[in-house]
Every structure is written in structure tokens, then in C-alpha cells.
Design a protein around this motif. Sequence first.
Motif, PDB file in Angstrom:
ATOM      1  N   ILE A 166       0.852  -1.203   0.000  1.00 19.87           N
ATOM      2  CA  ILE A 166       0.000   0.000   0.000  1.00 19.87           C
ATOM      3  C   ILE A 166       0.881   1.244   0.000  1.00 19.87           C
ATOM      4  O   ILE A 166       1.770   1.366   0.850  1.00 19.87           O
ATOM      5  CB  ILE A 166      -0.906  -0.025   1.246  1.00 19.87           C
ATOM      6  N   GLY A 167       0.645   2.154  -0.952  1.00 14.89           N
ATOM      7  CA  GLY A 167       1.421   3.405  -1.000  1.00 14.89           C
ATOM      8  C   GLY A 167       2.870   3.136  -1.338  1.00 14.89           C
ATOM      9  O   GLY A 167       3.766   3.528  -0.590  1.00 14.89           O
ATOM     10  N   PHE A 168       3.111   2.519  -2.521  1.00  7.87           N
ATOM     11  CA  PHE A 168       4.482   2.065  -2.836  1.00  7.87           C
ATOM     12  C   PHE A 168       5.406   3.207  -3.259  1.00  7.87           C
ATOM     13  O   PHE A 168       6.599   2.987  -3.475  1.00  7.87           O
ATOM     14  CB  PHE A 168       4.479   0.941  -3.880  1.00  7.87           C
ATOM     15  N   LEU A 183       2.924  -1.945   4.478  1.00  2.41           N
ATOM     16  CA  LEU A 183       2.561  -0.525   4.574  1.00  2.41           C
ATOM     17  C   LEU A 183       3.829   0.192   5.043  1.00  2.41           C
ATOM     18  O   LEU A 183       4.135   0.199   6.244  1.00  2.41           O
ATOM     19  CB  LEU A 183       1.406  -0.338   5.571  1.00  2.41           C
ATOM     20  N   LEU A 184       4.567   0.753   4.106  1.00  2.07           N
ATOM     21  CA  LEU A 184       5.921   1.228   4.418  1.00  2.07           C
ATOM     22  C   LEU A 184       5.989   2.749   4.328  1.00  2.07           C
ATOM     23  O   LEU A 184       5.717   3.333   3.286  1.00  2.07           O
ATOM     24  CB  LEU A 184       6.925   0.588   3.448  1.00  2.07           C
ATOM     25  N   HIS A 185       6.292   3.362   5.461  1.00  2.00           N
ATOM     26  CA  HIS A 185       6.396   4.818   5.558  1.00  2.00           C
ATOM     27  C   HIS A 185       5.140   5.525   5.050  1.00  2.00           C
ATOM     28  O   HIS A 185       5.209   6.375   4.151  1.00  2.00           O
ATOM     29  CB  HIS A 185       7.668   5.303   4.832  1.00  2.00           C
ATOM     30  N   ASP A 232      -4.709   4.109  -7.404  1.00  2.17           N
ATOM     31  CA  ASP A 232      -5.756   4.885  -6.720  1.00  2.17           C
ATOM     32  C   ASP A 232      -5.692   4.575  -5.219  1.00  2.17           C
ATOM     33  O   ASP A 232      -4.764   3.890  -4.763  1.00  2.17           O
ATOM     34  CB  ASP A 232      -7.123   4.493  -7.318  1.00  2.17           C
ATOM     35  N   ASP A 233      -6.709   5.009  -4.500  1.00  2.00           N
ATOM     36  CA  ASP A 233      -6.778   4.813  -3.054  1.00  2.00           C
ATOM     37  C   ASP A 233      -6.843   3.317  -2.722  1.00  2.00           C
ATOM     38  O   ASP A 233      -7.741   2.605  -3.195  1.00  2.00           O
ATOM     39  CB  ASP A 233      -8.042   5.528  -2.536  1.00  2.00           C
ATOM     40  N   ALA A 234      -5.911   2.850  -1.894  1.00  2.00           N
ATOM     41  CA  ALA A 234      -5.835   1.424  -1.561  1.00  2.00           C
ATOM     42  C   ALA A 234      -7.120   0.901  -0.936  1.00  2.00           C
ATOM     43  O   ALA A 234      -7.450  -0.280  -1.065  1.00  2.00           O
ATOM     44  CB  ALA A 234      -4.671   1.194  -0.588  1.00  2.00           C
ATOM     45  N   ARG A 235      -7.859   1.786  -0.245  1.00  2.00           N
ATOM     46  CA  ARG A 235      -9.043   1.297   0.476  1.00  2.00           C
ATOM     47  C   ARG A 235     -10.104   0.739  -0.472  1.00  2.00           C
ATOM     48  O   ARG A 235     -10.850  -0.161  -0.110  1.00  2.00           O
ATOM     49  CB  ARG A 235      -9.614   2.414   1.365  1.00  2.00           C
ATOM     50  N   CYS A 273      -0.542  -0.530  -4.630  1.00  2.00           N
ATOM     51  CA  CYS A 273      -1.469   0.607  -4.733  1.00  2.00           C
ATOM     52  C   CYS A 273      -0.681   1.898  -4.594  1.00  2.00           C
ATOM     53  O   CYS A 273       0.110   2.030  -3.639  1.00  2.00           O
ATOM     54  CB  CYS A 273      -2.472   0.611  -3.584  1.00  2.00           C
ATOM     55  N   GLU A 274      -0.926   2.842  -5.483  1.00  4.10           N
ATOM     56  CA  GLU A 274      -0.274   4.151  -5.376  1.00  4.10           C
ATOM     57  C   GLU A 274      -1.019   5.162  -6.259  1.00  4.10           C
ATOM     58  O   GLU A 274      -1.005   5.038  -7.482  1.00  4.10           O
ATOM     59  CB  GLU A 274       1.201   4.041  -5.792  1.00  4.10           C
ATOM     60  N   PRO A 275      -1.650   6.164  -5.638  1.00 11.25           N
ATOM     61  CA  PRO A 275      -2.367   7.164  -6.438  1.00 11.25           C
ATOM     62  C   PRO A 275      -1.456   8.210  -7.088  1.00 11.25           C
ATOM     63  O   PRO A 275      -1.899   8.925  -7.992  1.00 11.25           O
ATOM     64  CB  PRO A 275      -3.307   7.828  -5.421  1.00 11.25           C
ATOM     65  N   GLU A 300      14.883  -1.821   1.312  1.00 11.38           N
ATOM     66  CA  GLU A 300      14.602  -0.460   1.785  1.00 11.38           C
ATOM     67  C   GLU A 300      13.796   0.310   0.730  1.00 11.38           C
ATOM     68  O   GLU A 300      13.884   0.030  -0.463  1.00 11.38           O
ATOM     69  CB  GLU A 300      15.947   0.265   2.053  1.00 11.38           C
ATOM     70  N   THR A 301      12.986   1.260   1.203  1.00  8.18           N
ATOM     71  CA  THR A 301      12.226   2.119   0.290  1.00  8.18           C
ATOM     72  C   THR A 301      12.943   3.470   0.187  1.00  8.18           C
ATOM     73  O   THR A 301      13.902   3.738   0.923  1.00  8.18           O
ATOM     74  CB  THR A 301      10.807   2.375   0.831  1.00  8.18           C
ATOM     75  N   ARG A 302      12.445   4.330  -0.686  1.00  8.01           N
ATOM     76  CA  ARG A 302      13.039   5.666  -0.856  1.00  8.01           C
ATOM     77  C   ARG A 302      12.929   6.459   0.456  1.00  8.01           C
ATOM     78  O   ARG A 302      13.893   7.054   0.917  1.00  8.01           O
ATOM     79  CB  ARG A 302      12.288   6.375  -1.977  1.00  8.01           C
ATOM     80  N   TYR A 303      11.737   6.443   1.069  1.00 12.37           N
ATOM     81  CA  TYR A 303      11.553   7.185   2.322  1.00 12.37           C
ATOM     82  C   TYR A 303      12.365   6.568   3.450  1.00 12.37           C
ATOM     83  O   TYR A 303      12.858   7.288   4.320  1.00 12.37           O
ATOM     84  CB  TYR A 303      10.065   7.260   2.688  1.00 12.37           C
ATOM     85  N   GLY A 304      12.499   5.256   3.439  1.00 15.28           N
ATOM     86  CA  GLY A 304      13.308   4.592   4.465  1.00 15.28           C
ATOM     87  C   GLY A 304      14.761   5.028   4.384  1.00 15.28           C
ATOM     88  O   GLY A 304      15.427   5.222   5.407  1.00 15.28           O
TER      89      GLY A 304
HETATM   90  C1  LIG Z   1       5.557   9.009   2.537  1.00 18.36           C
HETATM   91  S1  LIG Z   1       5.193   8.215   1.028  1.00 18.36           S
HETATM   92  C2  LIG Z   1       6.082   6.674   1.148  1.00 18.36           C
HETATM   93  C3  LIG Z   1       6.288   5.998  -0.163  1.00 18.36           C
HETATM   94  C4  LIG Z   1       7.011   4.637  -0.092  1.00 18.36           C
HETATM   95  N1  LIG Z   1       6.225   3.648   0.628  1.00 18.36           N
HETATM   96  C5  LIG Z   1       8.377   4.785   0.527  1.00 18.36           C
HETATM   97  O1  LIG Z   1       8.573   4.300   1.657  1.00 18.36           O
HETATM   98  O2  LIG Z   1       9.266   5.372  -0.131  1.00 18.36           O
HETATM   99  C6  LIG Z   1       3.510   7.677   1.288  1.00 18.36           C
HETATM  100  C7  LIG Z   1       2.857   7.193   0.014  1.00 18.36           C
HETATM  101  O3  LIG Z   1       1.553   6.676   0.307  1.00 18.36           O
HETATM  102  C8  LIG Z   1       0.680   7.035  -0.759  1.00 18.36           C
HETATM  103  N2  LIG Z   1      -0.685   7.011  -0.247  1.00 18.36           N
HETATM  104  C9  LIG Z   1      -1.258   7.892   0.599  1.00 18.36           C
HETATM  105  N3  LIG Z   1      -2.540   7.557   0.842  1.00 18.36           N
HETATM  106  C10 LIG Z   1      -2.784   6.435   0.131  1.00 18.36           C
HETATM  107  C11 LIG Z   1      -3.932   5.614  -0.043  1.00 18.36           C
HETATM  108  N4  LIG Z   1      -5.079   5.898   0.568  1.00 18.36           N
HETATM  109  N5  LIG Z   1      -3.824   4.530  -0.856  1.00 18.36           N
HETATM  110  C12 LIG Z   1      -2.660   4.248  -1.479  1.00 18.36           C
HETATM  111  N6  LIG Z   1      -1.538   4.990  -1.342  1.00 18.36           N
HETATM  112  C13 LIG Z   1      -1.598   6.068  -0.556  1.00 18.36           C
HETATM  113  C14 LIG Z   1       1.159   8.408  -1.172  1.00 18.36           C
HETATM  114  O4  LIG Z   1       0.780   8.758  -2.496  1.00 18.36           O
HETATM  115  C15 LIG Z   1       2.680   8.288  -1.029  1.00 18.36           C
HETATM  116  O5  LIG Z   1       3.298   7.862  -2.227  1.00 18.36           O
END
Ligand SMILES: C[S@@+](CC[C@H](N)C(=O)[O-])C[C@H]1O[C@@H](n2cnc3c(N)ncnc32)[C@H](O)[C@@H]1O
Length: 205
Positions: free
Chosen positions: A39-41, A108-110, A89-92, A62-64, A185-189
Motif C-alpha cells: 500500500i502506497g508504494f 505498509l511502508l512509511h 488509486d486509493d488502496a481502500r 497501490c499508489e495514487p 529499503e524504500t526511498r523514504y526509508g
Molecule cells: C511518505 S510516502 C512513502 C512511499 C514509499 N512507501 C516509501 O517508503 O518510499 C507515502 C505514500 O503513500 C501514498 N498514499 C497515501 N494515501 C494512500 C492511499 N489511501 N492509498 C494508497 N496509497 C496512498 C502516497 O501517495 C505516497 O506515495
Amino acid sequence: MEEDLPRFAIDIPEETSAGSLAPAAFFADEVYKDYWLEIGFGTGEHLAAQAGLHPDIGILGCEPFINGVATLLTTMAKAQVENIRIWPDDARMLLDALESASLSKIFLLHPDPWPKKRHHKRRFIQTETLDAFARLLRKGGELRIATDDADLANWMLSKTWSHPCFDFQADCADDWRSRPGDWPETRYGQKQLAGQPVYFRFLRV
Ligand SMILES: C[S@@+](CC[C@H](N)C(=O)[O-])C[C@H]1O[C@@H](n2cnc3c(N)ncnc32)[C@H](O)[C@@H]1O
């Protein structure tokens, strides 16, 4: 991206009833051993790395944020990784549509920290999303959560800890302070903008 996204995008038809979609349906003829969800990749480093390391697993992401989706598609083409399907789109919406017990890992990472108290209701981890994770994960399945934000870490740990379907996997602080070897690791990590990241693992009981 115009060419690749339709090939890898998940379609949720409007008439879809809740809990009716099997992840296998997104992968045409390919049958995978298991299905995972991220979720939120963001820009997809973790997702692409896991897909490359586990060619027998189908992974939904999932990633909007459309630039993140484009970056992932470029990485997939370069690495010739095809066992990913994308919900841009929105993961929910995807959580609602998927069949019960159809996933064996959720990442669910960062997630966004939403630091202001009045915005805490926007944080992704809430009782409702944990209920959805519990419905979707098979027994013994794993939920992985990371953040470098101490307040969000406390929020996510206390909510997940107190949820009856999740068992925290840690015997000592090093178990959540250090990133396990099978957790790219992710970019934010990497950025560690807010502080030292934590890596929480929970099993679906
Ligand atoms: C702080 S970033 C982290 C990105 C990645 N996981 C990383 O660690 O590098 C949070 C991400 O979650 C996504 N996001 C926020 N709400 C979301 C939702 N409801 N469903 C899917 N993705 C979502 C945002 O678009 C954003 O790319």
C-alpha cells in the motif's frame, strides 16, 4: 507509461460487490503460489525488489501518485519483472473489493505521518483498516509496517498491538530497530527524514 499501464493495471468494474475479487483474476493465465499487497508504494523500489526476489508470488501495489506509478513501470521494464499488478488509486477501494483470506503478506511502508492531531483520522492505520487487513490476510499471514516518525510508530504499534487478530513479532528491541534481510529499503526509508526507522512485523492469528 500509456502502453504499459493498461497491461499491468488492476480494473475494478463499477458493479463489483465487496469482497468478491480474487487476486489471481488480475494476472490472466499466470498462476502464483501466493499473493501479496503493498500500500502506497511511492516510486516502487520495495515492490519491484520483492517481485524480482519472489517470481512465484503475484504482488499487488497501490499508489495514487502517478509519477510513482510511471517510475515503477520503468523499473519493471528494465528488470523484466511482470508479477506485479497496479491499482493507481486509493488502496481502500482495493481492500474492499478483494476476497477474504486472499493475501499472505501486506506491506505498509512509511505511510504519510499526518503529524497534526486534527489530521490523525487521515492516518492509514485505523481500526477499520486493521479489520480489513485481518479479513484479507490468511491465518499465519504477515503485516509489515515501517516508519521513521516516532509519533506515528507509537500510533501504529498501539492500534495494531491491541487488535485481536495481530500478534507482534519481536522478542527484543533489535527485532524492530533493524531492517530484516528480506525487507528491501524504500526511498523514504533511505531518507530517514524524521529519525530512525522502525520495522514492525505482525502475524495474523
Ligand atoms: C511518505 S510516502 C512513502 C512511499 C514509499 N512507501 C516509501 O517508503 O518510499 C507515502 C505514500 O503513500 C501514498 N498514499 C497515501 N494515501 C494512500 C492511499 N489511501 N492509498 C494508497 N496509497 C496512498 C502516497 O501517495 C505516497 O506515495
